[in-house]
Each structure stands twice: as C-alpha cells, then as structure tokens.
Design a protein around this motif. Structure first.
Motif, PDB file in Angstrom:
ATOM      1  N   LEU A 272     -48.518  27.992  11.076  1.00 48.17           N
ATOM      2  CA  LEU A 272     -49.353  26.955  10.482  1.00 48.17           C
ATOM      3  C   LEU A 272     -50.756  26.990  11.067  1.00 48.17           C
ATOM      4  O   LEU A 272     -51.746  26.779  10.349  1.00 48.17           O
ATOM      5  N   ALA A 273     -50.864  27.263  12.367  1.00 45.95           N
ATOM      6  CA  ALA A 273     -52.189  27.347  12.992  1.00 45.95           C
ATOM      7  C   ALA A 273     -53.026  28.444  12.351  1.00 45.95           C
ATOM      8  O   ALA A 273     -54.223  28.264  12.102  1.00 45.95           O
ATOM      9  N   GLU A 274     -52.418  29.594  12.070  1.00 43.87           N
ATOM     10  CA  GLU A 274     -53.156  30.687  11.427  1.00 43.87           C
ATOM     11  C   GLU A 274     -53.656  30.265  10.046  1.00 43.87           C
ATOM     12  O   GLU A 274     -54.809  30.525   9.682  1.00 43.87           O
ATOM     13  N   GLU A 275     -52.802  29.628   9.267  1.00 44.63           N
ATOM     14  CA  GLU A 275     -53.224  29.215   7.928  1.00 44.63           C
ATOM     15  C   GLU A 275     -54.332  28.162   7.997  1.00 44.63           C
ATOM     16  O   GLU A 275     -55.309  28.233   7.232  1.00 44.63           O
ATOM     17  N   CYS A 276     -54.189  27.183   8.895  1.00 42.46           N
ATOM     18  CA  CYS A 276     -55.185  26.115   9.008  1.00 42.46           C
ATOM     19  C   CYS A 276     -56.560  26.660   9.377  1.00 42.46           C
ATOM     20  O   CYS A 276     -57.590  26.108   8.957  1.00 42.46           O
ATOM     21  N   VAL A 277     -56.583  27.723  10.153  1.00 47.26           N
ATOM     22  CA  VAL A 277     -57.854  28.278  10.626  1.00 47.26           C
ATOM     23  C   VAL A 277     -58.377  29.373   9.708  1.00 47.26           C
ATOM     24  O   VAL A 277     -59.531  29.342   9.255  1.00 47.26           O
ATOM     25  N   HIS A 278     -57.543  30.364   9.387  1.00 47.87           N
ATOM     26  CA  HIS A 278     -58.059  31.566   8.734  1.00 47.87           C
ATOM     27  C   HIS A 278     -58.272  31.405   7.229  1.00 47.87           C
ATOM     28  O   HIS A 278     -59.129  32.099   6.660  1.00 47.87           O
ATOM     29  N   PHE A 279     -57.520  30.515   6.575  1.00 45.95           N
ATOM     30  CA  PHE A 279     -57.803  30.284   5.163  1.00 45.95           C
ATOM     31  C   PHE A 279     -59.264  29.854   4.972  1.00 45.95           C
ATOM     32  O   PHE A 279     -59.974  30.432   4.152  1.00 45.95           O
ATOM     33  N   PRO A 280     -59.749  28.847   5.730  1.00 42.99           N
ATOM     34  CA  PRO A 280     -61.156  28.452   5.535  1.00 42.99           C
ATOM     35  C   PRO A 280     -62.169  29.342   6.268  1.00 42.99           C
ATOM     36  O   PRO A 280     -63.193  29.715   5.691  1.00 42.99           O
ATOM     37  N   LEU A 281     -61.917  29.703   7.534  1.00 48.98           N
ATOM     38  CA  LEU A 281     -62.941  30.412   8.305  1.00 48.98           C
ATOM     39  C   LEU A 281     -63.157  31.835   7.820  1.00 48.98           C
ATOM     40  O   LEU A 281     -64.229  32.411   8.036  1.00 48.98           O
ATOM     41  N   SER A 282     -62.166  32.428   7.151  1.00 52.34           N
ATOM     42  CA  SER A 282     -62.365  33.780   6.618  1.00 52.34           C
ATOM     43  C   SER A 282     -63.440  33.802   5.535  1.00 52.34           C
ATOM     44  O   SER A 282     -63.984  34.867   5.219  1.00 52.34           O
ATOM     45  N   GLN A 283     -63.770  32.643   4.978  1.00 49.44           N
ATOM     46  CA  GLN A 283     -64.780  32.572   3.923  1.00 49.44           C
ATOM     47  C   GLN A 283     -66.204  32.683   4.472  1.00 49.44           C
ATOM     48  O   GLN A 283     -67.138  32.962   3.721  1.00 49.44           O
ATOM     49  N   ILE A 284     -66.357  32.473   5.780  1.00 44.33           N
ATOM     50  CA  ILE A 284     -67.683  32.425   6.410  1.00 44.33           C
ATOM     51  C   ILE A 284     -67.945  33.738   7.138  1.00 44.33           C
ATOM     52  O   ILE A 284     -67.073  34.258   7.839  1.00 44.33           O
ATOM     53  N   ASP A 285     -69.164  34.268   6.995  1.00 41.22           N
ATOM     54  CA  ASP A 285     -69.506  35.520   7.674  1.00 41.22           C
ATOM     55  C   ASP A 285     -69.406  35.369   9.184  1.00 41.22           C
ATOM     56  O   ASP A 285     -68.771  36.176   9.858  1.00 41.22           O
ATOM     57  N   HIS A 286     -70.047  34.352   9.724  1.00 43.51           N
ATOM     58  CA  HIS A 286     -69.953  34.110  11.165  1.00 43.51           C
ATOM     59  C   HIS A 286     -70.056  32.607  11.417  1.00 43.51           C
ATOM     60  O   HIS A 286     -71.146  32.056  11.532  1.00 43.51           O
ATOM     61  N   PRO A 287     -68.922  31.929  11.467  1.00 44.76           N
ATOM     62  CA  PRO A 287     -68.952  30.480  11.706  1.00 44.76           C
ATOM     63  C   PRO A 287     -69.402  30.155  13.127  1.00 44.76           C
ATOM     64  O   PRO A 287     -68.685  30.432  14.092  1.00 44.76           O
ATOM     65  N   LYS A 288     -70.582  29.565  13.258  1.00 38.03           N
ATOM     66  CA  LYS A 288     -71.118  29.251  14.586  1.00 38.03           C
ATOM     67  C   LYS A 288     -70.738  27.851  15.048  1.00 38.03           C
ATOM     68  O   LYS A 288     -70.577  27.626  16.249  1.00 38.03           O
ATOM     69  N   ARG A 289     -70.634  26.926  14.123  1.00 33.44           N
ATOM     70  CA  ARG A 289     -70.333  25.538  14.483  1.00 33.44           C
ATOM     71  C   ARG A 289     -69.150  25.056  13.639  1.00 33.44           C
ATOM     72  O   ARG A 289     -69.214  25.066  12.398  1.00 33.44           O
ATOM     73  N   VAL A 290     -68.091  24.631  14.326  1.00 37.63           N
ATOM     74  CA  VAL A 290     -66.841  24.231  13.662  1.00 37.63           C
ATOM     75  C   VAL A 290     -66.461  22.827  14.123  1.00 37.63           C
ATOM     76  O   VAL A 290     -66.540  22.518  15.320  1.00 37.63           O
ATOM     77  N   LEU A 291     -66.057  22.000  13.186  1.00 37.81           N
ATOM     78  CA  LEU A 291     -65.578  20.653  13.504  1.00 37.81           C
ATOM     79  C   LEU A 291     -64.099  20.554  13.169  1.00 37.81           C
ATOM     80  O   LEU A 291     -63.678  20.896  12.062  1.00 37.81           O
TER      81      LEU A 291
END
Length: 704
Positions: A272-291
């Motif tokens: 579940l942790a992988e899905e919660c993180v990688h589904f959205p963050l894979s869309q960003i080239d380089h996520p610098k700031r995450v909430l």
C-alpha cells in the motif's frame, strides 16, 4: 450577578449542592462523549444519540421525582447527600461499562448498526442520567422542607449556573490537562465538599457514602490505564490527548497506532505504501516539495527514493507525532518537517507551493474526515500546488462489482475533483486512488518508474495483474456526472455514509422516523399554545447547538477539543435570558412573539454568515450565535410559564414541553436534516419552524 441572587434565601445549602451537581454533570456528559466516540470509531452521530438519551432519561428521572418517587423516597437532606455520592460513583462505573461492555454485546471490531448503537448508549448512560434527572426536582423538595414557599425557578437558575461553570471548567482547563478519570475526580470534589454543610438526619451515613465515592473516584484516576479494554496484541503505550485517545499496540512484530479506537498507522504495509507514493509521484519529473496529510507505514521510505528537498508531514496532535516517532512509525528523514497543525489550516496559512499533496486518510464516513474530500478543500489544495503538481487521495478499493452506493460515492468524489482539476483519473489498486492535476495523467506507472530509476517490489511484480487497462477503464466509466458534488456545508458523502450505515445492518431510518413522528404528533396535540412555543424553543435550542457542532467539525475537524466551549456558550445565555424574561410583568405575549422572531432571525443570520465565512473567522460566529440563541431560549421560558398559569401543573408541563422539544430536535437535526439537506438548508428549516411558532404565539390570550 446570578450567584448573588441565589444567596438571598436560607435553603440549608441545597443550592450549593445543585450548583455543584451542575458542574459535575456537564463534565461527566462530555467525558461520556469521549468514551463513546472511542468505542464507535469517531462517528459524530453518536454525539446526537448521547444528547438524546441524556434528555429522555433525564426527563424520566425528573418525572419520577415529582410522582411516585417522592412517595417512595421522602425528601430529606441525608438522602440528597447519598444520591449526590451515588452520582459520583456512577460516573466511574459507567465509564468502565462503556469501555468494557461493547465487546460483550457486539462482535469485536465489527461495525454496529444504528438501533444497536442507540440501545447501547441508552443502556450504559441510563443510571447516571436517570439519577441526575431525579436529583434536580428532589433538591427543590428538600429546600422546601426549610422554606415552604421556596420558588422552583431558583433551582433552575442554580442548575444552569452550575452547568455553565462545569462546561467552562472542562473546556478551558480539564480537557487540556487531565485524563477522563482525573477529570471525573476533579469535578466531583466540589459536589462532595458541598455535602458537608447540608443538614442531615444521618450524618455518619452521608460521610461513609462520601468516603466511598472519593475512594472510587481516586481508584479510577490511579488505575486509568488498567481500565481500558484489551486489544488484539499487546498495548505498549497509551495516552489521553486533548484531541482524543491514543494507543500503540504490538502484535506479531507489527506496531499499530490507534486514535479514538480507529487504526491510523501500521509499521509495515509495503504494498500500500508503494501505491500511495508512486502512483502520484511518478507523474512528476522531480518532486522537490511533498506534503503528506497522514500516511501509511513505509511511505517515507518510498518518498525518499525521489530525493525531495522538503517533505512536510502534517499531524494535528503533537503528542501523536511524538508517539509515532518513539515507536518508529515516523522515521527520521532528510528534509522532513513535522507540522503540528490541522491539514486544512496549514494549507491556508502556508506560502509553500508543493509538487505533490498526498492525502492518506480513512474513508470519508465522519465529518472529521469528510472535510478533506470536499470541493472547498480540493480547491484549496489546487491553489497550493506548483505548476504541473499532482493531488492524490484514496477511498476503499472496489472489486469487480461496484455497488450503487459505492458508485455514487466515487462519482461524487470524481465530480467534485473534476470541478477543480482539468484531469482526474481513478486507479484501482489496493485502494481506489484519485490522481488529480491540470496536466495529463499517465497510467503506465512501471515504465515511468523504470525511466526514473526507482526500484519497487510490489508494483513491478504485481502491477500488471492488479491494474490492467480494462480495470482502469471500467472504474472510470462508472463515474456518473449527474451525482452532486461533496461540499463542506452540503456533505453529500455523509448522506451516503448515513444511508450505508443502515443498509449494512438491514435497517431503515424510515420506521424510526415514522415512530418518532407519531409520538411527537400525539404529544403536540395535547399541548397548549404557550407550551407549543416552548416545545419549538427546546427543539431550536438543541437543534442550533447541533448545527454549531457539525459546522465546527466540518470546518475545523477537532470537535472534542471545542465541544465543551460550544456547550458552554449554548448554556451561558440561559441564565440572563430567564432572568430578563422573568422580570417582565406585562405584555408577555408580545415578548414571547418577539423571542420567536429573534430566534428565527438569528438562524437566518447564521445562514448568511456561515455561507460567507472563511476557515479562520467562522469560530467566533458560532460562539456568538450560541450565546444569542441560548439567551432567547431562556428568555421565553418564564414568559410561556406565566401565560400557562404559573402553577405546579403548568410548570411540570412547561418543563416537559421544553425537554421533549429538545429530544426531538437533537434527532431530527442530526439524523435527518443535516445529512439530507446540509447545514445551510437545515438552518432555514429551523428558522421556518420558529416563524410558524411566532404566528401561534400571536394568538395566545393574555389575561389582564
């Protein structure tokens, strides 16, 4: 002013006992709210059921004191003292009962239906509520042993003064510094002390009962942690926060963190942790700031793979964050900032623009969680995203079959998000994820991760079987564009959650509503016009209080911390209002009509102000609203009583009308109007009721 009035007559110390009883009873009621919320997963509807049972059972106790009870238990100072000690003992015993009996009556961990919840609350709250209702009129009988002409309204005023003091004490001190059993000990000390000067024919028996009560209260405070019911596994930490009950449980090597009885965070949940993180963050080239607004176990390790410059983790309760750190649920990470603030408040106040905002909260089935799934919050989140940023939230997953209720829920969420974001895609993993942004969303997530050099275990090996193009298409095609959006003050999802609660247990709210309506019509048909006004006043008073409670929860989300303050303001105006109304010697009918019109106008003003308030300025509106409503509710009681005849029978019928109106109002507003019409329309319905009441009041014949 109020206390100087109360000291004019020699009552043998009865008024001190009544004031102290009021202080204790309100605090006990608020402690009960905490216990029931912890037992029923934070479901705010339980608050309404508590108030309903308290009013009905308290009324039954009051009726018993005026009837058969007075003959069975003749009034005496000694008996009043023993009853007061019993109240202290019952408060401890009933909290223990609320905690331990749930798993005896219901399957451990299972959801409990409406009827069963109402029955459980009524059964476990009954001894205290019945006795505290009995004690108030019984105190008046004891006072009249010394002063036969002792006026009954003095007991009413003394009780109100104690209620206000108890609610204020709990709101501004006890909820911050004491645990539930420590609070029970603190609020009952003035009651036990007040018995010292109470005339008693059997002082030694009163003293012995008082010592027993003190021992029981002290034992509860000393063995607080031992009086919690067991959990599956070993409870390794327990704390009472101003926001709720916190527990850490270890089972089979896994650490689980509970808030108010609900599992909030697990130490191991890698898939579940992988899905919660990688589904959205894979869309960003380089996520610098995450909430992160809440999280699942292992999320930070997955976020770290993107090497962001800053990760903000928002946790409303600083004590919860410290406990999560202590047990490894919140591991250290470069750039991690733990922010002790409500998630919505943080987004309003921060100047940071995030590349990704990830919401990891439970299903929106309470007002506290629903406020993170509304159009207002989605718009707020969008305004805090950097260009190309992604917003992600999730609900419970769907299998091959999507039920009608589930379809309406996902449709409402998709339509709400779609009004804020150009692109919204639903991804059916272990949960149903909603990816929202203003740029196109890619669903070939394994390829995106491979391109970025992000190594995963679950997604790369099992993604193809769990998340096929067919499943993605089917769940997105299920969105019905005709389903309404979910809004703060018109919470469509709460309506669905309420209906789903009944459906899961094979129940229907219709039969309960019809039974309540039939009983109400029968009762109303027997009322005089002044008593009809009092019935609507009781309904409006508690209805407006529930409006304020649910509005506060919808906007702020930490109702337990502020519940006492809201109760305080809805009590504080009663005393000056009743005093003012009681001083009017003439033109009572006009004054009664004016009170009705003012209550209706206040509800219309509430509608206008809340509709235009921002998060930061709505609280003072609720407090002033409560103070004004309580003033005019108190103002009307002596006027209606005088117009009814002002004798013993009229007083009993007037108290009964006010109480029945309040018990009806708490259920109608909480279980029907707010879930189905929303907060704003509910305020209009209550205003219409009071304007109709004003028309009836205008036809009352006034002698002289």
């Amino acid at each position: 002013m109020g206390f100087s009035i109360l000291k004019k007559r020699d009552d043998g110390g009865v008024e001190r006992v009544v004031v102290a009883t009021g202080i204790a009873s309100v605090a006990v009621q608020l402690v009960f709210v905490r216990e029931y919320l912890a037992q029923f997963e934070g479901n705010e509807i339980v608050i309404a059921l508590i108030f309903f049972c308290w009013l009905v059972l308290g009324g039954m106790g009051t009726a018993a004191a005026k009837g058969l009870g007075a003959r069975i238990v003749p009034p005496s100072g000694a008996t009043l003292g023993q009853f007061s000690c019993l109240l202290a003992i019952f408060s401890v015993v009933q909290v223990v009962a609320v905690r331990w009996l749930r798993d005896l009556f219901f399957i451990h961990g299972a959801s409990v239906g409406f009827s069963a919840t109402l029955g459980y609350v009524a059964a476990t709250i009954a001894p205290y509520a019945l006795l505290v209702g009995f004690v108030l009129p019984y105190s008046m009988m004891v006072a009249r042993l010394r002063s036969p002409d002792y006026p009954g309204n003095r007991i009413y005023l003394a009780d109100n003064a104690g209620d206000v003091a108890g609610a204020a004490l709990f709101s501004f001190a006890l909820v911050y510094w004491l645990t539930p059993f420590q609070a029970l000990l603190a609020v009952h000390l003035p009651l036990l002390a007040s018995l010292v000067q109470l005339p008693s024919e059997r002082p030694y028996r009163t003293l012995a009962t008082g010592i027993l009560a003190l021992v029981v209260l002290a034992a509860g405070a000393f063995w607080e942690d031992r009086l919690l019911p067991p959990r599956e596994g070993r409870r390794v930490e327990y704390a009472e926060s101003r926001y709720g009950r916190l527990e850490v449980v270890e089972s089979g090597g896994q650490i689980s963190f509970f808030g108010d009885g609900v599992p909030v965070l697990y130490s191991h949940d890698p898939a579940l942790a992988e899905e919660c993180v990688h589904f959205p963050l894979s869309q960003i080239d380089h996520p610098k700031r995450v909430l992160l607004v809440s999280m699942v176990g292992g999320m930070l390790a997955e976020v770290a793979k993107y090497r962001p410059d800053r990760v903000d983790y928002v946790e409303l309760d600083p004590l919860a964050a410290r406990m999560q750190r202590r047990f490894g649920l919140l591991p250290a990470m470069d750039g991690l900032n733990v922010i002790a603030k409500d998630g919505r408040a943080h987004l309003i106040e921060t100047a940071v623009r995030y590349d990704a905002i990830l919401i990891n909260l439970p299903e929106p089935e309470t007002y506290q969680t629903n406020r993170f799934f509304t159009a207002e919050f989605f718009e707020l989140a969008k305004n805090r995203l950097a260009p190309g940023g992604v917003f992600c939230f999730a609900m419970e997953g769907v299998e091959n079959y999507i039920s009608s209720t589930r379809q309406q829920k996902l449709s409402s969420l998709a339509n709400t998000a779609g009004a804020c974001f150009a692109h919204v895609t639903l991804l059916p993993g272990q949960r149903l994820f909603f990816l929202c942004r203003d740029r196109p969303i890619r669903t070939d997530i394994p390829l995106l991760l491979e391109t970025k050099g992000i190594d995963t275990l679950h997604i790369r090996r099992y993604y193809t079987g769990d998340l096929t193009d067919q499943r993605i298409h089917r769940v997105n095609a299920a969105v019905d564009p005709g389903i309404p959006q979910n809004r703060d003050l018109s919470p469509w999802l709460m309506r669905l959650a309420f209906l789903g609660w009944f459906q899961r247990h094979g129940e229907s709210p219709l039969w309960f509503a019809l039974l309540l309506a039939a009983a109400a019509l029968f009762y109303v048909s027997r009322l005089s016009r002044p008593q009809w006004v009092l019935l609507t006043t009781g309904c409006i008073g508690i209805g407006a209080e529930m409006l304020a409670i649910f509005t506060f929860q919808a906007l702020y989300g930490y109702i337990y911390l502020k519940l006492g303050a809201l109760v305080t303001v809805f009590l504080a105006g009663m005393f000056p209002g009743a005093w003012t109304g009681g001083r009017l010697a003439g033109k009572r009918r006009r004054a009664l009509v004016a009170g009705d019109l003012m209550l209706g106008a206040l509800l219309l003003l509430f509608f206008l102000l809340i509709q235009r308030q921002s998060l930061g300025s709505a609280a003072w509106v609720l407090y002033l609203f409560g103070l004004a409503v309580s003033f005019f509710c108190g103002f009307q009681f002596p006027l209606a009583l005088a117009l009814s005849g002002d004798d013993a029978a009229a007083a009993s019928q007037s108290f009964s009308a006010d109480l029945v109106g309040a018990s009806m109002g708490v259920l109608v507003v909480s279980l029907a109007l707010i879930p189905f019409f929303g907060i704003l329309r509910t305020s209009l319905c209550l205003a219409a009721m009071k304007f109709a009441s004003a028309m009836a009041a205008g036809t009352i014949h006034e002698n002289g």
